[in-house]
Design a protein around this motif. Structure first.
Motif, PDB file in Angstrom:
ATOM      1  N   LEU A   1       0.934  -5.161   1.788  1.00 52.65           N
ATOM      2  CA  LEU A   1       0.944  -3.880   2.485  1.00 52.65           C
ATOM      3  C   LEU A   1       2.341  -3.557   3.010  1.00 52.65           C
ATOM      4  O   LEU A   1       2.789  -2.407   2.935  1.00 52.65           O
ATOM      5  N   ARG A   2       3.030  -4.566   3.520  1.00 56.53           N
ATOM      6  CA  ARG A   2       4.404  -4.335   3.996  1.00 56.53           C
ATOM      7  C   ARG A   2       5.321  -3.956   2.835  1.00 56.53           C
ATOM      8  O   ARG A   2       6.173  -3.063   2.964  1.00 56.53           O
ATOM      9  N   ASP A   3       5.129  -4.619   1.678  1.00 60.14           N
ATOM     10  CA  ASP A   3       5.943  -4.277   0.500  1.00 60.14           C
ATOM     11  C   ASP A   3       5.676  -2.835   0.063  1.00 60.14           C
ATOM     12  O   ASP A   3       6.617  -2.092  -0.265  1.00 60.14           O
ATOM     13  N   LEU A   4       4.411  -2.430   0.036  1.00 55.60           N
ATOM     14  CA  LEU A   4       4.071  -1.064  -0.338  1.00 55.60           C
ATOM     15  C   LEU A   4       4.695  -0.065   0.631  1.00 55.60           C
ATOM     16  O   LEU A   4       5.221   0.974   0.222  1.00 55.60           O
ATOM     17  N   ALA A   5       4.645  -0.377   1.915  1.00 54.97           N
ATOM     18  CA  ALA A   5       5.230   0.520   2.920  1.00 54.97           C
ATOM     19  C   ALA A   5       6.728   0.669   2.714  1.00 54.97           C
ATOM     20  O   ALA A   5       7.282   1.770   2.865  1.00 54.97           O
ATOM     21  N   ARG A   6       7.393  -0.438   2.365  1.00 51.32           N
ATOM     22  CA  ARG A   6       8.844  -0.377   2.150  1.00 51.32           C
ATOM     23  C   ARG A   6       9.212   0.488   0.957  1.00 51.32           C
ATOM     24  O   ARG A   6      10.306   1.053   0.903  1.00 51.32           O
ATOM     25  N   THR A   7       8.303   0.610  -0.019  1.00 49.55           N
ATOM     26  CA  THR A   7       8.590   1.442  -1.192  1.00 49.55           C
ATOM     27  C   THR A   7       8.252   2.916  -0.956  1.00 49.55           C
ATOM     28  O   THR A   7       8.385   3.724  -1.872  1.00 49.55           O
ATOM     29  N   GLY A   8       7.782   3.250   0.251  1.00 49.46           N
ATOM     30  CA  GLY A   8       7.514   4.650   0.570  1.00 49.46           C
ATOM     31  C   GLY A   8       6.064   5.065   0.440  1.00 49.46           C
ATOM     32  O   GLY A   8       5.746   6.256   0.591  1.00 49.46           O
ATOM     33  N   VAL A   9       5.162   4.115   0.153  1.00 51.88           N
ATOM     34  CA  VAL A   9       3.742   4.438   0.070  1.00 51.88           C
ATOM     35  C   VAL A   9       3.206   4.717   1.476  1.00 51.88           C
ATOM     36  O   VAL A   9       3.519   3.991   2.423  1.00 51.88           O
ATOM     37  N   THR A  10       2.420   5.772   1.615  1.00 49.11           N
ATOM     38  CA  THR A  10       1.738   6.039   2.881  1.00 49.11           C
ATOM     39  C   THR A  10       0.607   5.028   3.033  1.00 49.11           C
ATOM     40  O   THR A  10      -0.209   4.854   2.131  1.00 49.11           O
ATOM     41  N   ILE A  11       0.567   4.360   4.171  1.00 42.88           N
ATOM     42  CA  ILE A  11      -0.424   3.323   4.416  1.00 42.88           C
ATOM     43  C   ILE A  11      -1.425   3.829   5.454  1.00 42.88           C
ATOM     44  O   ILE A  11      -1.037   4.323   6.511  1.00 42.88           O
ATOM     45  N   GLY A  12      -2.695   3.695   5.122  1.00 39.48           N
ATOM     46  CA  GLY A  12      -3.738   4.160   6.031  1.00 39.48           C
ATOM     47  C   GLY A  12      -4.764   3.084   6.319  1.00 39.48           C
ATOM     48  O   GLY A  12      -4.917   2.118   5.563  1.00 39.48           O
ATOM     49  N   GLY A  13      -5.478   3.259   7.417  1.00 39.21           N
ATOM     50  CA  GLY A  13      -6.559   2.345   7.777  1.00 39.21           C
ATOM     51  C   GLY A  13      -7.775   3.139   8.203  1.00 39.21           C
ATOM     52  O   GLY A  13      -7.638   4.158   8.893  1.00 39.21           O
ATOM     53  N   ILE A  14      -8.958   2.707   7.775  1.00 39.32           N
ATOM     54  CA  ILE A  14     -10.198   3.429   8.068  1.00 39.32           C
ATOM     55  C   ILE A  14     -11.169   2.487   8.766  1.00 39.32           C
ATOM     56  O   ILE A  14     -11.356   1.341   8.342  1.00 39.32           O
TER      57      ILE A  14
END
Length: 303
Positions: free
Chosen positions: A78-91
């Motif tokens: 998840l941290r790697d995805l966030a660093r690439t600019g992906v919007t991270i969400g939680g439900i």
């Protein structure tokens, strides 16, 4: 419900527009399938940590007891995805996992009201708002349940216009798209079937003061009644005494903290207004056994 309410609006947007506006995939910690609490299984499409998993937004949907979930590989991904600019969400309980991954630092967030007490104890530096959903740049958090539908309608409107969002809402018989800051829980008046404004003021005050319970006299002042009149009001409209209701609220909070946090017994006792873990244990045991609680109207202890 949280998962379905998040995915189905995307499918409906594709159907109503006649175009593939959205595609989605599923990733499951450990691979294979994930089984929902209702027994439905969902197959993984990609592996956690897969470098080629392309997405604009990734949502973590979690229920049960997210406080006990620990998967360093997932958190790192998840941290790697966030660093690439992906919007991270939680439900629902998903924001708990985002916090565990360090992705909500210095952010405002929301999550299901049931998880809030344990979350606030564990992450006092994160601002929690008891709203339906929160969007802060590349972080999106949602309280779960039907609120996920409102979140997705909001995102569809942002992506493709109000007309399509309204069409999707109408298709699901959702005649009002709620704003993110709308409250999660039903109004006390509806939740408890109480209309008396004096009692409603006291009940709201009780729910807001579980760590340091207020004296009967303070609560009576809230209602602009004498202590005796307030006691009668509780028994007349709720069928229980003031002390019993307040104690039940605190014990319910303690139960949630035991289930959803790693807090010690003494910490849970302090967070719910008990002098010690032993006092909390005795009160819990009395309730389980149906034993009589101390009656403050007869001068017994009120804590």
């Amino acid at each position: 419900m949280s998962y379905t309410a998040a995915v189905e609006p995307l499918r409906a947007a594709n159907v109503l527009s006649g175009r593939e506006l959205y595609r989605w995939w599923h990733a499951v910690p450990g691979g294979g399938v994930v089984k929902a609490s209702n027994g439905v299984s969902i197959l993984a499409d990609v592996e956690v940590g897969m470098a080629g998993a392309v997405a604009d937004r990734v949502f973590v949907c979690a229920g049960g007891n997210p406080a006990t979930f620990d998967d360093p590989a997932l958190f790192a991904w998840l941290r790697d995805l966030a660093r690439t600019g992906v919007t991270i969400g939680g439900i629902s309980g998903g924001p708990y996992l985002l916090a565990r991954a360090g992705l909500l630092a210095h952010r405002r967030c929301t999550l299901h009201w049931e998880h809030v007490p344990a979350f606030e104890e564990r992450y006092p530096e994160i601002e929690v708002v008891r709203s339906l959903f929160e969007i802060q740049g590349d972080r999106v958090t949602c309280s779960g349940g039907i609120a996920a539908l409102d979140l997705m309608l909001h995102l569809i409107e942002r992506d493709h216009g109000a007309g399509l969002a309204a069409g999707v809402g109408d298709w699901f018989l959702h005649d009002q798209i709620r704003e993110g800051l709308s409250p999660q829980r039903m109004d006390l008046r509806l939740r408890l079937g109480i209309r008396d404004p004096r009692l409603l003021r006291v009940l709201a005050t009780m729910e807001a003061n579980l760590e340091l319970p207020l004296a009967r006299e303070v609560l009576a002042d809230q209602a602009r009644l004498s202590v005796r009149q307030l006691e009668r009001l509780f028994r007349s409209l709720l069928g229980t005494g003031l002390h019993r209701h307040y104690l039940d609220l605190r014990l319910d909070r303690a139960h949630r903290l035991r289930r959803e946090s790693a807090m010690s017994a003494s910490q849970i006792a302090a967070a719910t207004g008990f002098a010690s873990a032993d006092e909390l244990s005795r009160a819990s045991r009395r309730r389980r056994l149906g034993a009589r609680a101390p009656d403050i109207s007869k001068g017994e202890a009120f804590r």
